[in-house]
Design a protein around this motif. Structure first.
Motif, short mmCIF file in Angstrom:
data_model
loop_
_atom_site.label_atom_id
_atom_site.label_comp_id
_atom_site.label_asym_id
_atom_site.label_seq_id
_atom_site.Cartn_x
_atom_site.Cartn_y
_atom_site.Cartn_z
N ILE A 56 39.27 41.82 47.67
CA ILE A 56 39.97 40.85 48.26
C ILE A 56 41.05 41.75 49.08
O ILE A 56 41.85 42.41 48.31
N ALA A 57 40.98 41.53 50.49
CA ALA A 57 41.98 42.46 51.32
C ALA A 57 42.58 41.65 52.25
O ALA A 57 42.62 41.89 53.46
N THR A 58 43.03 40.14 51.91
CA THR A 58 43.36 39.17 52.93
C THR A 58 44.79 39.48 53.42
O THR A 58 45.24 38.55 54.02
N ALA A 94 24.82 50.48 39.37
CA ALA A 94 25.64 50.61 40.52
C ALA A 94 25.20 49.30 41.40
O ALA A 94 24.24 48.70 41.08
N PRO A 95 26.61 49.08 42.21
CA PRO A 95 26.37 47.57 42.81
C PRO A 95 25.23 47.89 44.08
O PRO A 95 25.03 49.01 44.41
N SER A 96 24.70 46.91 44.41
CA SER A 96 23.87 46.90 45.79
C SER A 96 24.62 46.19 46.82
O SER A 96 24.17 46.31 47.82
N ARG A 97 25.26 45.10 46.49
CA ARG A 97 26.28 44.12 47.59
C ARG A 97 27.58 44.28 47.39
O ARG A 97 28.12 43.84 46.29
N VAL A 98 28.38 44.92 48.23
CA VAL A 98 29.80 44.84 48.22
C VAL A 98 30.22 43.82 49.40
O VAL A 98 29.85 44.02 50.56
N VAL A 99 31.07 42.96 49.26
CA VAL A 99 31.70 41.98 50.09
C VAL A 99 33.04 42.24 50.13
O VAL A 99 33.75 42.17 49.03
N VAL A 100 33.82 42.61 51.32
CA VAL A 100 34.84 42.74 51.52
C VAL A 100 35.71 41.67 52.52
O VAL A 100 35.00 41.62 53.36
N VAL A 101 36.61 41.03 51.78
CA VAL A 101 37.29 39.74 52.67
C VAL A 101 38.53 40.43 53.12
O VAL A 101 39.44 40.74 52.36
N GLY A 102 38.45 40.30 54.50
CA GLY A 102 39.92 40.91 55.26
C GLY A 102 39.39 42.33 55.89
O GLY A 102 39.13 43.20 55.16
#
Lengths: 401, 64
Positions: free
Chosen positions: A108-110, A3-11
């Motif tokens: 990526i949600a730019t 399982a991921p521990s860090r999610v980065v959402v750009v946008g």
């Protein structure tokens, strides 16, 4: 797959917020960083060309979530800072303030930005309409009852034209298409809407492109058309489509073109996903690449990406029925599916004469889209014919036009 | 679970009805949401949460 521990959402607009919110709703308790270039908290864009432009709504109505709800999501929220680059090998995003944010999964949600006409940057009186500041600026302009030229007659341009008329502006709508809106609605409904605009006093010039914006004393003074005609104006709204914000990904190795190229799971590579207007993914039912610039898609695709991130290696394809609505004067237009490229058309409820109807669109012997005008429940029922493959011949009975 | 809708905010997209038909409907003339069941039974709670999440206008509040 761990399982991921860090999610980065750009946008940090509708799609980005949807990712963050869905992660939390599904119990993800790792770090979620939400990065937004604009200073504002996540806000809604469809009202910008409708109730915000007209002033009918106070601006605070556009915030997608109130402060307490946002705080409850426990996000690492970074507003007013753009992402400059990404290194997928090291899994790190570099921001304009110099900070570096590492991720296990990147979304990526730019989004997109408004296309401009060449040579108009910084020219007073030339507007685009994509952000809250854009809407404010155009609203102030419209308050002075200007002569407004709207360049481009898609949904954004026509909605803005309708609002501008209601606010007392003198409006000329210029479209490069012979039949404005026929590309997205077909000839019959495109023509119907153009007639509605004409009846509301919008002057329509079709089948010609704008060659240049004319300036006088440092301000827009009108436009010159390709055939030499000049339309004088106090303000120009350029609504000629948009460009995906992928420039910051150059050199990253992430595949881009018209958007971020993803597979059917909205994944662009190991640990890289895309959602919303910027995402170009392979729609399993449509059988090809699709990029959808609609509000509801942003929300649904954000949810789908969040679910896939948490799917422990068992992602589900994203196969929505695209949906978009447009409000023009007292008409509500709702579209399920994609009428673009269809060669069959039938009105199945209401009528063109009443300007209240449901129409079906077909291609390759299947129903591909349905459009409703002021028939909300009936068009929603017709959506089922788009959601599951329905032979065109099976709907011909009961067709009224 | 208790559900509240804000008619003022609703844009008539109909996403809530697609997510939870037992709980929401729309007025035909303008598409504004009609709340059929403000306190739905347990088996519909997941659908209700989905409906609130997909609403493009954030017009649905779910309290649990």
């Amino acid at each position: 797959m761990s399982a991921p521990s860090r999610v980065v959402v750009v946008g940090a607009s509708a799609a980005g917020l949807s990712v963050a919110e869905t992660l939390r709703r599904r119990g993800f308790d790792g770090q979620v960083t939400l990065i937004g270039e604009e200073d504002h908290p996540p806000y809604d864009r469809p009202p910008l060309s409708k109730q915000i432009l007209s002033g009918e709504w106070p601006e605070e109505r556009v915030w997608l979530r109130d402060e307490a709800t946002l705080a409850g999501l426990n996000l690492d929220l970074r507003l007013g800072v753009a992402a400059l680059s990404v290194d997928p090998a090291d899994r790190v995003v570099v921001l304009a303030d110099g900070s570096r944010v590492t991720y296990d999964e990147l979304v990526i949600a730019t989004g997109v930005r408004a296309r401009r006409l060449p040579g108009t940057d910084g020219l007073a009186g030339v507007h685009t309409l994509r952000t809250l500041s854009d809407a404010r600026a155009l609203r102030e302009t419209l308050a002075a009852w200007p002569r407004l030229v709207v360049v481009g007659a898609g949904f954004l341009g026509t909605e803005a034209a309708a609002v501008a008329r209601a606010m007392g502006a003198e409006v000329t709508l210029v479209s490069d298409l012979e039949a404005p809106l026929s590309d997205v609605l077909g000839a019959e409904l495109g023509e119907l809407l153009v007639r509605v605009h004409a009846e509301h006093g919008v002057k329509i010039i079709s089948g010609v492109v704008v060659r240049e914006v004319l300036a006088s004393g440092g301000r827009a003074a009108g436009v010159r058309l390709a055939d030499g005609r000049v339309v004088e104006a106090d303000a120009v709204l350029v609504s000629i489509g948009s460009l995906p914000n992928v420039d910051w990904l150059a050199g990253s190795g992430i595949d881009t073109g018209d958007g971020v190229h993803c597979d059917e799971y909205c994944q662009a590579g190991p640990g890289v996903w895309a959602a919303g207007d910027v995402a170009s993914w392979i729609h399993p039912a449509a059988g090809g690449r699709m990029r959808v610039e609609h509000r509801t898609n942003a929300g649904e695709q954000g949810m789908a990406v969040a679910r896939n991130i948490l799917s422990a290696g068992h992602p589900a394809p994203f196969a929505p029925v695209p949906y978009v609505w447009s409000d023009q004067y007292d008409r509500k237009i709702q579209i399920y599916g994609s009428p673009r490229g269809c060669d069959r058309f039938a009105v199945t409820d209401g009528s063109l004469a009443e300007r209240r109807l449901v129409a079906l669109y077909g291609r390759d012997d299947l129903v591909r889209a349905t459009v409703g005008i002021n028939m909300v429940r009936s068009v929603r029922a017709a959506r089922a014919l788009v959601a599951t493959p329905t032979p065109w011949d099976s709907i011909e009975q009961g067709v009224t036009a | 679970m208790h559900i509240a809708v804000e008619e003022e905010k609703c844009v008539g997209a109909g996403q809530c009805v697609l997510a939870a038909m037992e709980i929401f409907d729309q007025r035909d003339e303008d598409g504004v949401v009609v709340l059929l069941d403000a306190e739905p039974p347990e088996e519909q709670h997941a659908a209700a949460r989905d409906a609130a999440a997909v609403c493009p206008a954030a017009a649905i509040a779910v309290r649990e």
